[in-house]
Design an enzyme around this catalytic site. Structure first.
Site, short mmCIF file in Angstrom:
data_model
loop_
_atom_site.label_atom_id
_atom_site.label_comp_id
_atom_site.label_asym_id
_atom_site.label_seq_id
_atom_site.Cartn_x
_atom_site.Cartn_y
_atom_site.Cartn_z
N ARG A 107 0.83 -1.20 0.00
CA ARG A 107 0.00 0.00 0.00
C ARG A 107 0.86 1.25 0.00
NH1 ARG A 107 -3.88 2.55 4.73
NH2 ARG A 107 -5.63 3.13 3.40
N ASP A 233 -13.24 -0.72 7.37
CA ASP A 233 -12.20 0.22 7.80
C ASP A 233 -12.06 0.23 9.32
OD1 ASP A 233 -10.12 2.07 7.24
OD2 ASP A 233 -11.43 3.74 7.75
N ASN A 238 -8.68 8.07 12.91
CA ASN A 238 -8.85 9.52 12.67
C ASN A 238 -10.31 9.93 12.46
OD1 ASN A 238 -6.05 10.38 12.76
ND2 ASN A 238 -5.79 9.31 10.81
#
Length: 277
Positions: A107, A233, A238
């Site tokens: 990634r 996710d 965050n």
């Protein structure tokens, strides 16, 4: 989830494990410090959601130390796969070790608040290193930057996967240039995959029911249903307001009303890309 029962072997194709930091320290160069969210917490979530498989994606807070992710994959005994972050310090033995531990991609973050775009010479060097393993490349973009990297994507020698619908803001509608660019890639480039994930990051109000994200996901599925993945996710790094994972899974009933296509996204597509038995 209440709107449908996930099929056997359904996969959460984008999730993370963070720490525990006492065993797997965070990177000193990280831009955020998440709470510990380890494999035990994740497996409890999996049981609640009725999912069987998962793809752990290495996050920037752990940098290129993939130990927490590999540990989680090993715990799954074949049910989990991974996407690593690497740099030039990784030798061939390191890559073989990751491959044997079911890593199937690397990634790169291009997102500004996570440090911005990588050095492109390094980027191409690492892409060439993993190409012989049959891995793919996961790309995390800010929406406005996606069209900027058209030449980079055109030169990609392996499949590439765009995270989170390219983080397009739902408020700008499906006609916005970055989303139309993504749609065109899905229609015309057999190497391009996308994750219909992170409605909580795309939606205007940042909270459920995420109705304004539905047309985006539907358009991507209609463009190439055989190259779409879905993920929670978890644990939502965050995010100021945490979404309910059951609601995110239920949202798939709106994204993909057809059960056969939904099962393709949850089972067949991740099985093909991540080499699940």
């Amino acid at each position: 989830p209440t709107r449908f029962a996930p099929p056997p072997l359904a996969c959460d194709a984008h999730c993370h494990v963070f720490g525990p930091s006492s065993k797997f320290p965070f990177s000193p160069r990280r831009t955020y410090s998440p709470p510990d969210s380890g494999i035990d917490d994740f497996e409890h979530l999996q049981e609640r959601l009725g999912l069987s498989r998962a793809v752990f994606v290495q996050a920037s807070c752990h940098g290129t130390d993939n130990a927490a992710m590999v540990d989680a994959i090993q715990r799954g005994q074949g049910r989990y796969a991974g996407v690593a972050m690497i740099d030039d310090t990784f030798n061939d033995d390191d890559l073989h070790y990751l491959h044997e531990n079911r890593v199937r991609g690397i990634r790169f973050n291009f997102v500004a608040h996570l440090g911005g775009a990588p050095d492109l010479e390094t980027f191409w060097r690492l892409v060439q290193r993993v190409e012989p393993f049959g891995w793919h490349i996961v790309l995390h973009f800010d929406a406005k930057d996606l069209p900027v990297y058209d030449q980079l994507l055109d030169q990609m020698p392996v499949p590439y996967l765009i995270d989170h619908m390219a983080r397009v803001p739902a408020v700008d509608g499906v006609d916005q240039q970055p989303f139309q660019h993504l749609l065109n890639l899905m229609r015309t480039d057999e190497r391009c995959w996308v994750k219909i994930s992170c409605a909580e990051r795309l939606t205007t109000g940042k909270t459920a029911p995420f109705d304004d994200v539905i047309p985006f996901a539907q358009a991507l599925v209609n463009a190439a249903p055989d190259r779409v993945l879905w993920g929670t996710d978890w644990p939502h790094p965050n995010m100021a307001i945490m979404p309910d994972e059951g609601a995110l899974l239920d949202l798939l009933a709106d994204y993909v009303p057809d059960e056969a296509t939904r099962n393709q996204i949850l089972v067949d597509n991740p099985q093909r890309l991540y080499d699940f038995d």
